[in-house]
Motif scaffolding. Sequence first.
Motif, PDB file in Angstrom:
ATOM      1  N   PHE A 275     -33.776   2.165 -33.208  1.00 52.46           N
ATOM      2  CA  PHE A 275     -35.051   1.500 -32.899  1.00 52.46           C
ATOM      3  C   PHE A 275     -35.582   1.975 -31.544  1.00 52.46           C
ATOM      4  CE2 PHE A 275     -37.482  -1.629 -30.588  1.00 52.46           C
ATOM      5  CZ  PHE A 275     -38.508  -1.919 -31.477  1.00 52.46           C
ATOM      6  N   ARG A 276     -34.730   1.913 -30.532  1.00 50.68           N
ATOM      7  CA  ARG A 276     -35.198   2.247 -29.173  1.00 50.68           C
ATOM      8  C   ARG A 276     -35.706   3.695 -29.097  1.00 50.68           C
ATOM      9  NH1 ARG A 276     -31.244  -1.714 -27.222  1.00 50.68           N
ATOM     10  NH2 ARG A 276     -29.602  -0.253 -27.791  1.00 50.68           N
ATOM     11  N   ALA A 277     -34.940   4.615 -29.662  1.00 48.72           N
ATOM     12  CA  ALA A 277     -35.340   6.027 -29.581  1.00 48.72           C
ATOM     13  C   ALA A 277     -36.660   6.252 -30.320  1.00 48.72           C
ATOM     14  CB  ALA A 277     -34.236   6.909 -30.170  1.00 48.72           C
ATOM     15  N   PHE A 278     -36.749   5.718 -31.544  1.00 44.54           N
ATOM     16  CA  PHE A 278     -37.952   5.911 -32.357  1.00 44.54           C
ATOM     17  C   PHE A 278     -39.164   5.243 -31.697  1.00 44.54           C
ATOM     18  CE2 PHE A 278     -40.719   4.149 -35.749  1.00 44.54           C
ATOM     19  CZ  PHE A 278     -41.174   5.333 -36.290  1.00 44.54           C
ATOM     20  N   ALA A 279     -38.982   3.983 -31.260  1.00 46.04           N
ATOM     21  CA  ALA A 279     -40.106   3.237 -30.675  1.00 46.04           C
ATOM     22  C   ALA A 279     -40.588   3.912 -29.390  1.00 46.04           C
ATOM     23  CB  ALA A 279     -39.694   1.789 -30.404  1.00 46.04           C
ATOM     24  N   GLU A 280     -39.663   4.429 -28.614  1.00 42.88           N
ATOM     25  CA  GLU A 280     -40.059   5.104 -27.372  1.00 42.88           C
ATOM     26  C   GLU A 280     -40.948   6.311 -27.682  1.00 42.88           C
ATOM     27  OE1 GLU A 280     -36.758   5.868 -24.655  1.00 42.88           O
ATOM     28  OE2 GLU A 280     -37.874   7.596 -23.908  1.00 42.88           O
ATOM     29  N   GLY A 281     -40.498   7.127 -28.648  1.00 44.67           N
ATOM     30  CA  GLY A 281     -41.281   8.307 -29.023  1.00 44.67           C
ATOM     31  C   GLY A 281     -42.632   7.915 -29.598  1.00 44.67           C
ATOM     32  N   TYR A 282     -42.633   6.907 -30.462  1.00 47.79           N
ATOM     33  CA  TYR A 282     -43.874   6.500 -31.127  1.00 47.79           C
ATOM     34  C   TYR A 282     -44.884   5.956 -30.114  1.00 47.79           C
ATOM     35  CZ  TYR A 282     -47.160   4.067 -34.114  1.00 47.79           C
ATOM     36  OH  TYR A 282     -48.316   3.633 -34.703  1.00 47.79           O
ATOM     37  N   VAL A 283     -44.431   5.023 -29.272  1.00 50.23           N
ATOM     38  CA  VAL A 283     -45.368   4.393 -28.338  1.00 50.23           C
ATOM     39  C   VAL A 283     -45.926   5.435 -27.366  1.00 50.23           C
ATOM     40  CG1 VAL A 283     -45.598   2.684 -26.480  1.00 50.23           C
ATOM     41  CG2 VAL A 283     -44.367   2.085 -28.579  1.00 50.23           C
ATOM     42  N   LYS A 284     -45.079   6.359 -26.963  1.00 53.90           N
ATOM     43  CA  LYS A 284     -45.530   7.406 -26.035  1.00 53.90           C
ATOM     44  C   LYS A 284     -46.746   8.155 -26.591  1.00 53.90           C
ATOM     45  CE  LYS A 284     -43.751  11.699 -24.165  1.00 53.90           C
ATOM     46  NZ  LYS A 284     -42.650  12.654 -24.396  1.00 53.90           N
ATOM     47  N   SER A 285     -46.688   8.542 -27.860  1.00 54.58           N
ATOM     48  CA  SER A 285     -47.803   9.350 -28.369  1.00 54.58           C
ATOM     49  C   SER A 285     -48.905   8.511 -29.002  1.00 54.58           C
ATOM     50  CB  SER A 285     -47.304  10.411 -29.360  1.00 54.58           C
ATOM     51  OG  SER A 285     -46.607   9.810 -30.409  1.00 54.58           O
ATOM     52  N   ALA A 286     -48.628   7.245 -29.327  1.00 54.58           N
ATOM     53  CA  ALA A 286     -49.648   6.436 -30.021  1.00 54.58           C
ATOM     54  C   ALA A 286     -50.353   5.438 -29.106  1.00 54.58           C
ATOM     55  CB  ALA A 286     -49.019   5.708 -31.214  1.00 54.58           C
ATOM     56  N   LYS A 287     -49.849   5.232 -27.901  1.00 53.63           N
ATOM     57  CA  LYS A 287     -50.451   4.160 -27.098  1.00 53.63           C
ATOM     58  C   LYS A 287     -51.882   4.480 -26.670  1.00 53.63           C
ATOM     59  CE  LYS A 287     -48.316   5.280 -22.662  1.00 53.63           C
ATOM     60  NZ  LYS A 287     -47.193   4.947 -21.797  1.00 53.63           N
ATOM     61  N   CYS A 288     -52.269   5.746 -26.770  1.00 49.81           N
ATOM     62  CA  CYS A 288     -53.641   6.110 -26.414  1.00 49.81           C
ATOM     63  C   CYS A 288     -54.663   5.496 -27.369  1.00 49.81           C
ATOM     64  CB  CYS A 288     -53.797   7.621 -26.364  1.00 49.81           C
ATOM     65  SG  CYS A 288     -53.351   8.437 -27.903  1.00 49.81           S
ATOM     66  N   PHE A 289     -54.265   5.132 -28.580  1.00 48.50           N
ATOM     67  CA  PHE A 289     -55.256   4.543 -29.497  1.00 48.50           C
ATOM     68  C   PHE A 289     -54.867   3.166 -30.019  1.00 48.50           C
ATOM     69  CE2 PHE A 289     -53.304   4.735 -33.668  1.00 48.50           C
ATOM     70  CZ  PHE A 289     -52.279   5.645 -33.488  1.00 48.50           C
ATOM     71  N   LEU A 290     -53.617   2.760 -29.858  1.00 46.84           N
ATOM     72  CA  LEU A 290     -53.192   1.460 -30.407  1.00 46.84           C
ATOM     73  C   LEU A 290     -53.847   0.308 -29.653  1.00 46.84           C
ATOM     74  CD1 LEU A 290     -49.334   1.957 -30.923  1.00 46.84           C
ATOM     75  CD2 LEU A 290     -51.143   2.068 -32.649  1.00 46.84           C
ATOM     76  N   THR A 291     -54.202  -0.752 -30.375  1.00 44.56           N
ATOM     77  CA  THR A 291     -54.743  -1.945 -29.724  1.00 44.56           C
ATOM     78  C   THR A 291     -53.575  -2.860 -29.331  1.00 44.56           C
ATOM     79  OG1 THR A 291     -54.864  -3.232 -31.761  1.00 44.56           O
ATOM     80  CG2 THR A 291     -56.781  -1.859 -31.228  1.00 44.56           C
ATOM     81  N   PRO A 292     -53.812  -3.802 -28.415  1.00 46.19           N
ATOM     82  CA  PRO A 292     -52.737  -4.744 -28.045  1.00 46.19           C
ATOM     83  C   PRO A 292     -52.159  -5.472 -29.257  1.00 46.19           C
ATOM     84  CG  PRO A 292     -54.545  -4.908 -26.481  1.00 46.19           C
ATOM     85  CD  PRO A 292     -55.015  -3.981 -27.569  1.00 46.19           C
ATOM     86  N   VAL A 293     -53.002  -5.832 -30.223  1.00 41.54           N
ATOM     87  CA  VAL A 293     -52.491  -6.534 -31.418  1.00 41.54           C
ATOM     88  C   VAL A 293     -51.519  -5.634 -32.192  1.00 41.54           C
ATOM     89  CG1 VAL A 293     -53.151  -7.490 -33.679  1.00 41.54           C
ATOM     90  CG2 VAL A 293     -54.495  -8.047 -31.645  1.00 41.54           C
ATOM     91  N   GLU A 294     -51.847  -4.368 -32.290  1.00 43.62           N
ATOM     92  CA  GLU A 294     -50.963  -3.447 -33.017  1.00 43.62           C
ATOM     93  C   GLU A 294     -49.626  -3.294 -32.284  1.00 43.62           C
ATOM     94  OE1 GLU A 294     -53.851  -0.362 -35.370  1.00 43.62           O
ATOM     95  OE2 GLU A 294     -53.966  -0.298 -33.189  1.00 43.62           O
ATOM     96  N   ILE A 295     -49.698  -3.096 -30.991  1.00 40.90           N
ATOM     97  CA  ILE A 295     -48.457  -2.874 -30.219  1.00 40.90           C
ATOM     98  C   ILE A 295     -47.565  -4.116 -30.242  1.00 40.90           C
ATOM     99  CG2 ILE A 295     -47.526  -2.424 -27.912  1.00 40.90           C
ATOM    100  CD1 ILE A 295     -49.830  -0.585 -27.403  1.00 40.90           C
TER     101      ILE A 295
END
Length: 362
Positions: A275-295
């Motif tokens: 979980f930690r490894a995947f979530a770290e990678g995902y949030v790093k590249s997706a946080k530029c467009f994710l909304t607070p509700v999504e995160i």
Amino acid sequence: MEQKDLKHIVAQFAIEGNVAEVKPLGNGLINTTYKVVTEGSAPDYVLQHINTAIFPDVEMLMGNIVAVTGHIRKKYEADGVADIDRRVLSFVPANDGKYYYEHDGKFWRVMVFIPDTVSQTAVTPETSRIVGETFGHFQAMLADIPVQLGETIKDFHNMEFRLQQLREAVAENKAGRLAEVQWLVDELEKRAEEMCKGERLHREGVLPKRICHCDTKVDNILFDKDGNVLCVIDLDTVMPNFIFSDFGDFLRSAANTGAEDDKDLDNVNFNMDIFRAFAEGYVKSAKCFLTPVEIENLPYAACLFPYMQTVRFLADYINGDTYYKTQYAEHNLVRSKAQFKLLQSAEAALPAMKAFIAEQLG
Ligand code: GN1
Ligand code: MG
């Protein structure tokens, strides 16, 4: 199929060069795939027979794929990315301009073969981080696609629809199996409202549907020989969904310490390292467009998919095993119990997941 027929089909597409040979490629479970080897310096190609039992609307399917690959290509061109032909799939139109060709009721498509690639299948924290980052980036590139894509499998990850299917199965009790699983139906019903949160938030206008891959796994990424990511492949399930689909379904399979159908529930636990490894990678590249509700709801997504899969396996068990292939009579029940155990373990990890996601944003 015979060479002659395969070559006839390839000839309907606008490819470069002369075809030397068409031979089987890979071992996909859904579509049948061939490599088209050409003479001289022309590129080689991939010829695929599309499985219309699973993807009945070929026009929609190819419309989605051409829109997605075209959008990614344009972005790469604008950014001056090198080697674009290795970083996004290129589909080849047939001579009539369509991206498929129908022959004897069968549907075919052709794409350019990308040479010198490597696939990986091992699920480790390292590969999980790469999968997170790659699919986060894939979603990010498609976040501003200007066209509306279709749902290639209708209501695929719609939790309300999946619950409705379970409730119909329960009401009909076709195979007479309800009594022994009533306890599990009750467990699922207890969580039903919470688990349909996505559809509710969507109706309230605070959760968008975005273009997701919907088959997020390491073998759907091509790497070069040095282990660098080249591109995302297997685009048939690319469709609008909550971003939870790519996040949650990867973890459902990758972060399970046991098997999807483990008979020993002690083997089945939610693996926080993955979980930690995947979530770290995902949030790093997706946080530029994710909304607070999504995160905020990413940990919910990690519970949603084991829940949804429990609902689906259990509905199929109650119906008498009409959807999933089974190897023995209780198989769907064993699967349901294993997915339910994974759900319970993910639920127990919710506080840790939330804390970790919060850290990523800090
Ligand atoms: C099915 O057959 P496979 O593994 O590609 C199912 C997925 C489930 C999965 C569970 C079209 O996928 O949604 O998560 O089984 N695909 C379809 O093993 O229903
Ligand atoms: Mg699969």
